[in-house]
Design an enzyme around this catalytic site. Structure first.
Site, PDB file in Angstrom:
ATOM      1  N   GLN A 103      16.447  14.279 -15.323  1.00 49.85           N
ATOM      2  CA  GLN A 103      17.044  15.546 -15.761  1.00 49.85           C
ATOM      3  C   GLN A 103      18.551  15.353 -15.867  1.00 49.85           C
ATOM      4  O   GLN A 103      19.171  14.761 -14.978  1.00 49.85           O
ATOM      5  CB  GLN A 103      16.744  16.664 -14.756  1.00 49.85           C
ATOM      6  CG  GLN A 103      17.231  18.013 -15.259  1.00 49.85           C
ATOM      7  CD  GLN A 103      16.919  19.152 -14.304  1.00 49.85           C
ATOM      8  OE1 GLN A 103      17.478  19.215 -13.222  1.00 49.85           O
ATOM      9  NE2 GLN A 103      16.042  20.050 -14.707  1.00 49.85           N
ATOM     10  N   TYR A 174      23.210  27.228 -14.724  1.00 49.35           N
ATOM     11  CA  TYR A 174      24.186  26.146 -14.919  1.00 49.35           C
ATOM     12  C   TYR A 174      24.767  26.246 -16.333  1.00 49.35           C
ATOM     13  O   TYR A 174      24.462  27.199 -17.064  1.00 49.35           O
ATOM     14  CB  TYR A 174      23.521  24.789 -14.632  1.00 49.35           C
ATOM     15  CG  TYR A 174      23.070  24.694 -13.188  1.00 49.35           C
ATOM     16  CD1 TYR A 174      24.012  24.689 -12.156  1.00 49.35           C
ATOM     17  CD2 TYR A 174      21.725  24.680 -12.847  1.00 49.35           C
ATOM     18  CE1 TYR A 174      23.610  24.654 -10.821  1.00 49.35           C
ATOM     19  CE2 TYR A 174      21.318  24.644 -11.515  1.00 49.35           C
ATOM     20  CZ  TYR A 174      22.265  24.632 -10.510  1.00 49.35           C
ATOM     21  OH  TYR A 174      21.878  24.616  -9.197  1.00 49.35           O
ATOM     22  N   GLY A 320       6.531  21.244  -7.071  1.00 42.94           N
ATOM     23  CA  GLY A 320       7.767  20.710  -6.500  1.00 42.94           C
ATOM     24  C   GLY A 320       7.703  20.518  -5.009  1.00 42.94           C
ATOM     25  O   GLY A 320       7.330  19.457  -4.493  1.00 42.94           O
ATOM     26  N   ARG A 321       8.037  21.580  -4.272  1.00 41.06           N
ATOM     27  CA  ARG A 321       8.163  21.458  -2.819  1.00 41.06           C
ATOM     28  C   ARG A 321       6.914  20.920  -2.126  1.00 41.06           C
ATOM     29  O   ARG A 321       7.035  20.150  -1.162  1.00 41.06           O
ATOM     30  CB  ARG A 321       8.594  22.816  -2.238  1.00 41.06           C
ATOM     31  CG  ARG A 321      10.034  23.139  -2.569  1.00 41.06           C
ATOM     32  CD  ARG A 321      10.379  24.571  -2.283  1.00 41.06           C
ATOM     33  NE  ARG A 321       9.817  25.472  -3.274  1.00 41.06           N
ATOM     34  CZ  ARG A 321       9.954  26.791  -3.254  1.00 41.06           C
ATOM     35  NH1 ARG A 321      10.613  27.356  -2.266  1.00 41.06           N
ATOM     36  NH2 ARG A 321       9.439  27.546  -4.203  1.00 41.06           N
ATOM     37  N   CYS A 344       2.974  22.849   2.151  1.00 41.81           N
ATOM     38  CA  CYS A 344       4.282  23.491   2.019  1.00 41.81           C
ATOM     39  C   CYS A 344       4.046  24.981   2.233  1.00 41.81           C
ATOM     40  O   CYS A 344       3.031  25.522   1.797  1.00 41.81           O
ATOM     41  CB  CYS A 344       4.807  23.241   0.608  1.00 41.81           C
ATOM     42  SG  CYS A 344       6.248  24.221   0.167  1.00 41.81           S
ATOM     43  N   CYS A 347       9.020  27.965   2.461  1.00 40.45           N
ATOM     44  CA  CYS A 347       9.982  28.673   3.316  1.00 40.45           C
ATOM     45  C   CYS A 347      11.418  28.498   2.826  1.00 40.45           C
ATOM     46  O   CYS A 347      12.283  29.305   3.139  1.00 40.45           O
ATOM     47  CB  CYS A 347       9.870  28.156   4.745  1.00 40.45           C
ATOM     48  SG  CYS A 347      10.245  26.397   4.895  1.00 40.45           S
ATOM     49  N   CYS A 351      14.634  22.595   2.544  1.00 42.42           N
ATOM     50  CA  CYS A 351      15.009  22.032   1.237  1.00 42.42           C
ATOM     51  C   CYS A 351      16.158  22.827   0.614  1.00 42.42           C
ATOM     52  O   CYS A 351      17.319  22.433   0.731  1.00 42.42           O
ATOM     53  CB  CYS A 351      13.792  21.940   0.336  1.00 42.42           C
ATOM     54  SG  CYS A 351      12.803  23.433   0.254  1.00 42.42           S
ATOM     55  N   CYS A 363      12.464  18.905   5.422  1.00 40.27           N
ATOM     56  CA  CYS A 363      11.346  19.825   5.245  1.00 40.27           C
ATOM     57  C   CYS A 363      10.942  20.384   6.603  1.00 40.27           C
ATOM     58  O   CYS A 363      10.845  19.632   7.574  1.00 40.27           O
ATOM     59  CB  CYS A 363      10.170  19.079   4.608  1.00 40.27           C
ATOM     60  SG  CYS A 363       8.660  20.042   4.521  1.00 40.27           S
ATOM     61  N   ALA A 397       5.685  23.312  17.693  1.00 45.50           N
ATOM     62  CA  ALA A 397       6.064  22.024  18.290  1.00 45.50           C
ATOM     63  C   ALA A 397       4.866  21.358  18.953  1.00 45.50           C
ATOM     64  O   ALA A 397       4.639  20.157  18.792  1.00 45.50           O
ATOM     65  CB  ALA A 397       7.194  22.229  19.297  1.00 45.50           C
TER      66      ALA A 397
HETATM   67  C1  LIG Z   1      15.700  21.208  -2.878  1.00 47.87           C
HETATM   68  C2  LIG Z   1      15.448  21.614  -4.287  1.00 47.87           C
HETATM   69  C3  LIG Z   1      16.253  21.136  -5.302  1.00 47.87           C
HETATM   70  C4  LIG Z   1      16.023  21.499  -6.627  1.00 47.87           C
HETATM   71  N1  LIG Z   1      16.769  20.935  -7.612  1.00 47.87           N
HETATM   72  C5  LIG Z   1      16.474  21.185  -8.909  1.00 47.87           C
HETATM   73  C6  LIG Z   1      17.112  20.481  -9.954  1.00 47.87           C
HETATM   74  O1  LIG Z   1      17.895  19.559  -9.733  1.00 47.87           O
HETATM   75  N2  LIG Z   1      16.809  20.843 -11.216  1.00 47.87           N
HETATM   76  C7  LIG Z   1      15.897  21.806 -11.514  1.00 47.87           C
HETATM   77  O2  LIG Z   1      15.668  22.088 -12.688  1.00 47.87           O
HETATM   78  N3  LIG Z   1      15.239  22.456 -10.530  1.00 47.87           N
HETATM   79  C8  LIG Z   1      15.489  22.152  -9.245  1.00 47.87           C
HETATM   80  N4  LIG Z   1      14.757  22.752  -8.250  1.00 47.87           N
HETATM   81  C9  LIG Z   1      13.685  23.697  -8.601  1.00 47.87           C
HETATM   82  C10 LIG Z   1      12.336  22.965  -8.665  1.00 47.87           C
HETATM   83  O3  LIG Z   1      12.302  22.087  -9.747  1.00 47.87           O
HETATM   84  C11 LIG Z   1      11.170  23.946  -8.785  1.00 47.87           C
HETATM   85  O4  LIG Z   1      11.294  24.655  -9.971  1.00 47.87           O
HETATM   86  C12 LIG Z   1      11.130  24.922  -7.628  1.00 47.87           C
HETATM   87  O5  LIG Z   1      11.183  24.230  -6.417  1.00 47.87           O
HETATM   88  C13 LIG Z   1       9.875  25.792  -7.686  1.00 47.87           C
HETATM   89  O6  LIG Z   1       8.710  25.026  -7.667  1.00 47.87           O
HETATM   90  P1  LIG Z   1       7.862  24.800  -6.301  1.00 47.87           P
HETATM   91  O7  LIG Z   1       7.566  26.151  -5.744  1.00 47.87           O
HETATM   92  O8  LIG Z   1       6.640  24.052  -6.733  1.00 47.87           O
HETATM   93  O9  LIG Z   1       8.740  24.020  -5.412  1.00 47.87           O
HETATM   94  C14 LIG Z   1      14.973  22.391  -6.934  1.00 47.87           C
HETATM   95  C15 LIG Z   1      14.160  22.857  -5.911  1.00 47.87           C
HETATM   96  C16 LIG Z   1      14.377  22.474  -4.598  1.00 47.87           C
HETATM   97  C17 LIG Z   1      13.455  22.962  -3.526  1.00 47.87           C
HETATM   98  S1  SF4 Z   2      11.191  23.129   3.779  1.00 46.27           S
HETATM   99 FE1  SF4 Z   2       9.632  24.720   3.483  1.00 46.27          FE
HETATM  100  S2  SF4 Z   2       9.708  25.138   1.277  1.00 46.27           S
HETATM  101 FE2  SF4 Z   2      10.835  23.251   1.570  1.00 46.27          FE
HETATM  102  S3  SF4 Z   2       9.283  21.694   1.178  1.00 46.27           S
HETATM  103 FE3  SF4 Z   2       9.257  22.061   3.369  1.00 46.27          FE
HETATM  104  S4  SF4 Z   2       7.703  23.627   3.761  1.00 46.27           S
HETATM  105 FE4  SF4 Z   2       8.144  23.578   1.557  1.00 46.27          FE
END
Ligand SMILES: Cc1cc2nc3c(=O)[nH]c(=O)nc-3n(C[C@H](O)[C@H](O)[C@H](O)COP(=O)(O)O)c2cc1C
Ligand code: SF4
Length: 679
Positions: A103, A174, A320-321, A344, A347, A351, A363, A397
């Site tokens: 990206q 952005y 993602g997460r 996940c 939360c 992250c 995490c 824990a």
């Molecule tokens: C720590 C973190 C960093 C992220 N950095 C980016 C990024 O660099 N570019 C982007 O488009 N989205 C970024 N995102 C958003 C993720 O790509 C994703 O859209 C978001 O986490 C929701 O999906 P999920 O619920 O499956 O995690 C980031 C998300 C997290 C948690």
């Molecule tokens: S800190 Fe929470 S939201 Fe982030 S990856 Fe871990 S469980 Fe998922």
């Protein structure tokens, strides 16, 4: 065993790029960088996840200008000096048969002088609502042309480094996202004004990339399906039009995300408070308007992934997460073993929250995430000798230490005095914003016995029991009790209760509730402290963040009671409630408070609590905040008795969680993991 997702396993295509399946890891910044270079830690982190079954991994946002385009501690693609580590990363991902895209981004107005080295830039000088950022200046037409060139050069470097595609970051507020917003991009007078001007800019970037990298080099565009900006911005209708235009300009895929710092809508919430799969409808709308593939992300649970494809709502699903938590997420899901995924809970605590503190992300559920010796939960190396381990306490824990010790081959017994695992943290699930906490304990309930842990519920442990059982290793994970500031409270009136008493249903609560939290009576000071990283020119790094369970319990209780129609107020002596909470969690929390009519009174001294409510002093005014029930959540006191009585009586004794250091679920699980890895 869950059903194997068949459509997810089907190969897919993005332009000329062939993917083995429909599962995508979206870009997620890690802060595992140094002066714009990926560190070994980053290479290892991505390599581990490349083995986890996804067809495509999109690597986190790379700054096209360094440090000028940074928003966090981004990696960079702005110069050939970054090629060696980019190459190493692409090779590492390819080693496991996973395709990889980079990206590329410009942070625009969502940055600060400290991070990007000079005044941030944007389509206009409209500031971001976020306190982290500095006021931007509007870039000139000439600078827009330079941005186009920088994106093109960055993409070519990505291609040279071996990346199979690039994704242009046009989302999240952005630079390019701001250009696409009719609200933020309303003051320019040149050809790049308004949504039309934003589309022109992104279209020129796509063309520039195609000119430099070849027309068949795949270009993905990540856009906001909706800005959820109360003052306007891109709406779900606009994003469909933008998608049509970007397809026309040569984009090979539209990746739907949403929101910017101004967003205010419950489905934009990036914590577990938002409904699952709440952005899918936007992808569905866009899929109807374009012929190129569409992907979508955010809070998508395992059981939803296949359905999104079956219903034709998207062509690819971004997870993602959950890949941070379990690097083998994809393999398990594709093999019909979804129940084995370390879950996940969305939360945001380890992250997103840590990301904006400019510290390396981690995490809550998987404390090993991003460590250089991280192993997936099911591949943790065995201990050199098998030991008999007794764990006392079944909160986060206790569950963690028992599970990791068992995975390492030890013979583990876990005692919990209540009839359920989970301790105080599980009570949070009563809050409508914390329901996903339950996922963690549902997982522990099946993973612990499956890993050979003997779970003994409803059993109080005495020192005699331990002496009789003679374990090699005893681990105490009994947590902490709420603090009761006697100086203020005197004797505890019947209208005064604790957060745990409320959340467990043990306390009767009136209609008007006042919660006292984050006080100077707290045992610990809740705060974030940011200090510079030596050698990283403008980089800064948080070395310390502290938010204790009492603060989290207070806000969870507030949301729980408000959801029952009660009138809830929070009183704090600090300048904010839970000041150590990360920006993502805090930002959404405050918005939810507003919608739920939960009011916070900060910088208020509590003088007395009586049967009328709380007597407060603020700005020289003494005031009675009337309440039927007063909830006290001001710090925590470690339960030390058992540990004291076992000291010197057992061969190996460890204390984990709040008993080791008062903290929150994340610090508790981390301390438990570290101890379990040493047994
Ligand atoms: C720590 C973190 C960093 C992220 N950095 C980016 C990024 O660099 N570019 C982007 O488009 N989205 C970024 N995102 C958003 C993720 O790509 C994703 O859209 C978001 O986490 C929701 O999906 P999920 O619920 O499956 O995690 C980031 C998300 C997290 C948690
Ligand atoms: S800190 Fe929470 S939201 Fe982030 S990856 Fe871990 S469980 Fe998922």
């Amino acid at each position: 065993m869950s059903i194997k997702p068949t459509l997810l396993a089907q190969p897919g295509k993005i332009g000329s790029l062939e993917l083995k399946n429909r599962l995508v890891i979206p870009a997620m910044c890690t802060n595992y960088t140094y002066q714009g270079h990926f560190t070994d830690r980053a290479i290892y982190y991505y390599g581990l996840r490349a083995q986890g079954g996804a067809g495509l991994m999109i690597i986190e946002a790379a700054a096209i200008d360094y440090p000028g385009a940074r928003s966090v501690l981004n990696n960079s693609v702005s110069d050939d000096q970054y090629l060696p580590t980019l190459k190493k990363l692409a090779e590492e991902v390819h080693r496991y048969g996973t395709k990889v895209a980079l990206q590329i981004m410009h942070g625009g107005r969502q940055s600060s002088v400290a991070i990007c080295g000079s005044q941030p830039v944007s389509c206009s000088n409209i500031s971001s609502a976020q306190v982290l950022y500095d006021r931007p200046r509007e870039i000139s037409t000439y600078e827009c042309k330079r941005i186009v060139k920088l994106f093109g050069e960055g993409a070519l470097r990505a291609k040279k480094a071996g990346f199979d595609a690039v994704e242009i970051h046009c989302a999240h507020g952005y630079l390019l996202s701001a250009f696409l917003s009719p609200t933020l991009n309303s003051t320019r007078t040149d050809e790049y004004r308004g949504m039309e001007g934003g589309i022109k800019l992104v279209s020129e970037i796509i063309q520039e990339i195609k000119n430099r990298c070849g027309s068949d080099y795949p270009v993905l565009c990540r856009i906001n399906g909706d800005d959820f900006d109360p003052s306007g911005g891109v709406t779900a209708i606009d994003s469909r039009m933008i998608s049509v235009a970007l397809e026309k300009a040569g984009a090979d895929c539209i990746n739907i995300s949403s929101g910017l710092r101004e967003s205010d809508h419950h489905i934009h919430d990036q914590t577990m408070a938002s409904p699952r799969g709440s952005w899918v409808y936007m992808a569905e709308g866009i899929k109807k308007t374009v012929t190129i593939p569409v992907m979508v992300a955010k809070h998508i649970s395992e059981d939803m992934v296949e359905n999104i494809l079956v219903k034709g709502q998207a062509d690819f699903v971004c997870i993602g997460r959950p890949f941070i938590t379990d690097p083998e997420y994809g393999t398990k899901l594709l093999n019909g073993k979804a129940e084995e995924i370390l879950p996940c809970i969305w939360c945001a605590q380890g992250c997103f929250d840590v990301l904006w503190m400019l510290a390396p992300t981690t995490c809550l559920v998987n404390p090993a995430a991003g460590r250089i010796d991280e192993a997936s939960i099911d591949k943790i190396p065995k201990a050199s000798s098998k030991k008999k381990v007794t764990v006392i306490g079944g909160g986060p824990a206790g569950c963690e230490v028992a599970l990791i010790a068992a995975k390492r081959g030890h013979q583990v017994t876990l005692y919990e005095r209540e009839n359920r695992l989970g301790g105080a943290y599980r009570l949070a699930r009563s809050s409508p914003s914390k329901r996903e906490v339950e996922r963690l304990f549902t997982y522990f309930e099946q993973a612990l016995p499956n890993s050979g842990v003997k779970v003994m519920l409803g059993k109080e442990v005495s020192p005699d029991l331990i002496k009789k059982e003679k374990p090699h290793t005893t681990v105490i994970a009994v947590g902490a009790d709420p603090v009761f500031p006697e100086k203020i409270l005197g004797t505890k009136g019947s209208n005064i209760v604790t957060a745990a008493e409320v959340m467990s249903g043990k306390a009767k609560v009136g209609n008007r509730v006042a919660i006292w939290t984050c006080s100077y009576h707290c045992t610990f000071t809740c705060k974030q402290k940011i200090t510079p990283v030596e050698g990283d020119l403008t980089g800064i790094n948080s070395t310390y963040s502290y938010a204790c369970q009492a603060g989290y319990a207070a806000v969870d209780t507030a949301e729980y009671l408000a959801s029952q129609g009660k009138l809830v107020s929070i009183v704090t002596e600090r300048n904010a409630v839970v000041p150590g909470m990360g920006y993502t969690s805090r930002g959404y929390l405050i918005r939810r408070f507003y919608r739920a009519n939960i009011r916070v009174c900060s910088n208020a001294k509590v003088r007395e609590i009586n049967d009328q409510g709380i007597l407060l002093e603020k700005a020289g005014i003494t005031f009675l905040l009337d309440a039927d029930t007063v909830i006290i959540s001001v710090g925590a006191k470690q339960r030390k008795e058992l540990a004291e009585s076992l000291k010197g009586e057992v061969p190996e004794l460890h204390i984990v969680g709040d008993g080791q250091k008062i903290g929150n679920a994340m610090t508790s699980i981390e301390s438990a993991y570290d101890v379990a890895m040493k047994i």
